[in-house]
Design an enzyme around this catalytic site. Structure first.
Site, short mmCIF file in Angstrom:
data_model
loop_
_atom_site.label_atom_id
_atom_site.label_comp_id
_atom_site.label_asym_id
_atom_site.label_seq_id
_atom_site.Cartn_x
_atom_site.Cartn_y
_atom_site.Cartn_z
N ARG A 133 0.79 -1.13 -0.13
CA ARG A 133 -0.04 0.05 0.06
C ARG A 133 1.03 1.26 0.10
O ARG A 133 0.59 2.41 -0.59
CB ARG A 133 -0.84 0.03 1.14
CG ARG A 133 -1.91 1.00 1.19
CD ARG A 133 -2.93 0.91 2.38
NE ARG A 133 -3.72 1.96 2.89
CZ ARG A 133 -4.87 2.47 2.17
NH1 ARG A 133 -5.34 1.53 1.50
NH2 ARG A 133 -5.50 3.43 2.92
N ILE A 136 -7.37 7.64 -1.72
CA ILE A 136 -7.24 6.16 -1.65
C ILE A 136 -8.11 5.72 -0.51
O ILE A 136 -7.92 6.46 0.64
CB ILE A 136 -5.86 5.59 -1.25
CG1 ILE A 136 -5.55 4.15 -1.44
CG2 ILE A 136 -5.11 6.28 0.03
CD1 ILE A 136 -4.16 3.48 -1.19
N SER A 137 -8.89 4.67 -0.67
CA SER A 137 -9.91 4.27 0.50
C SER A 137 -9.28 3.73 1.65
O SER A 137 -8.15 3.05 1.56
CB SER A 137 -10.92 3.14 -0.03
OG SER A 137 -11.27 3.86 -1.46
N GLN A 138 -9.88 3.66 2.73
CA GLN A 138 -9.65 3.07 3.89
C GLN A 138 -9.61 1.48 3.75
O GLN A 138 -10.00 0.99 3.11
CB GLN A 138 -10.55 3.24 5.10
CG GLN A 138 -10.54 2.77 6.21
CD GLN A 138 -11.61 2.56 7.32
OE1 GLN A 138 -12.98 2.40 6.64
NE2 GLN A 138 -11.55 2.82 8.55
#
Ligand code: SAH
Length: 221
Positions: free
Chosen positions: A36, A62-64
């Site tokens: 990530r 950027i999503s959780q």
């Protein structure tokens, strides 16, 4: 950095995912593999495994990690599927999906993000993700049908083009609601039509396009 990152990934999987009820071992393993930290801006690399969304430029995020895991788990992927990822953003979710399925098509409306995601994906070993630029609320007709569709941006309703591009038994996850708050909804194609199940509350950036919200004209900075 990379040994620290590997440690941070294990902690994320245990503390943010398993502890909150993510059970699909393939999803947990995929999220333990995808780096990530390579998908966030370099200045935020140290925050890559935080329990939240992070800015990636152009007003997007950027999503959780938990949201990515929850969406992937709902899609119940076995490995052989063709998946459409709407809202490429950083490319992170596309990489996780590429770990879980055979074929991933990802579409992003903001060209600079799509270009960056394409480069990041290639550098991280996910060159086979087909990154497109365009309005993903219309799907990607020339690659349909899909076994699964993940929409990573909030829509007022399920964009009608998407169920039309789903194969038999296919699944869609989409955050549905207002610009400010949504519920993650799972739709499954059955012989009698779409079966719908509501899941967790969530907050995504808006899906902007024909099957989404209107562009509110905010600058993409
Ligand atoms: N999955 C991404 C999350 C990105 S946030 C990640 O892992 O980083 C949602 C993205 O959807 C944003 O980049 C936004 O530009 C994009 N988006 C919004 N409306 C869209 C549309 N109609 N078609 C394609 N992408 C769209």
């Amino acid at each position: 950095m990379s040994r620290d990152a590997a440690r941070a990934r294990v902690a994320m999987v245990e503390g943010q995912l398993r502890r909150r009820g993510i059970r699909d071992e393939r999803v947990l393993a995929a999220m333990e593999r995808v780096p990530r930290e390579r998908f966030v801006p370099a200045v935020l690399a140290r925050d890559a495994y935080d329990d939240g969304a992070l800015p990636i430029g152009a007003g997007q995020t950027i999503s959780q990690p938990y949201m990515v895991a929850a969406m992937c788990e709902l899609l119940a992927l076995q490995g052989g599927e063709r998946v459409l990822d709407v809202g490429t953003g950083s490319g992170y979710a596309a990489a996780v999906l590429a770990e879980l399925a055979a074929d991933v098509v990802s579409i992003e409306r903001i060209p600079v993000l799509a270009e960056r995601a394409r480069a990041t994906l290639a550098a991280a070993g996910y060159a086979r993700v087909d990154v497109r630029v365009g309005d993903g609320s219309l799907g990607v007709a020339d690659r349909a049908p899909f076994d699964a569709i993940a929409v990573a941006a909030a829509a007022p309703d399920v964009p009608p083009a998407l169920p039309a591009q789903l194969g038999p038994g296919g699944r869609i996850v989409v955050p549905r609601g207002t610009r400010w708050s949504q519920q993650l909804v799972l739709l499954t194609a059955s012989r009698t039509g779409l079966v719908e199940r509501g899941t967790v509350a969530c907050r995504f950036v808006p899906l902007v396009g024909a099957g989404g919200f209107e562009d509110d004209g905010e600058p993409l900075s």
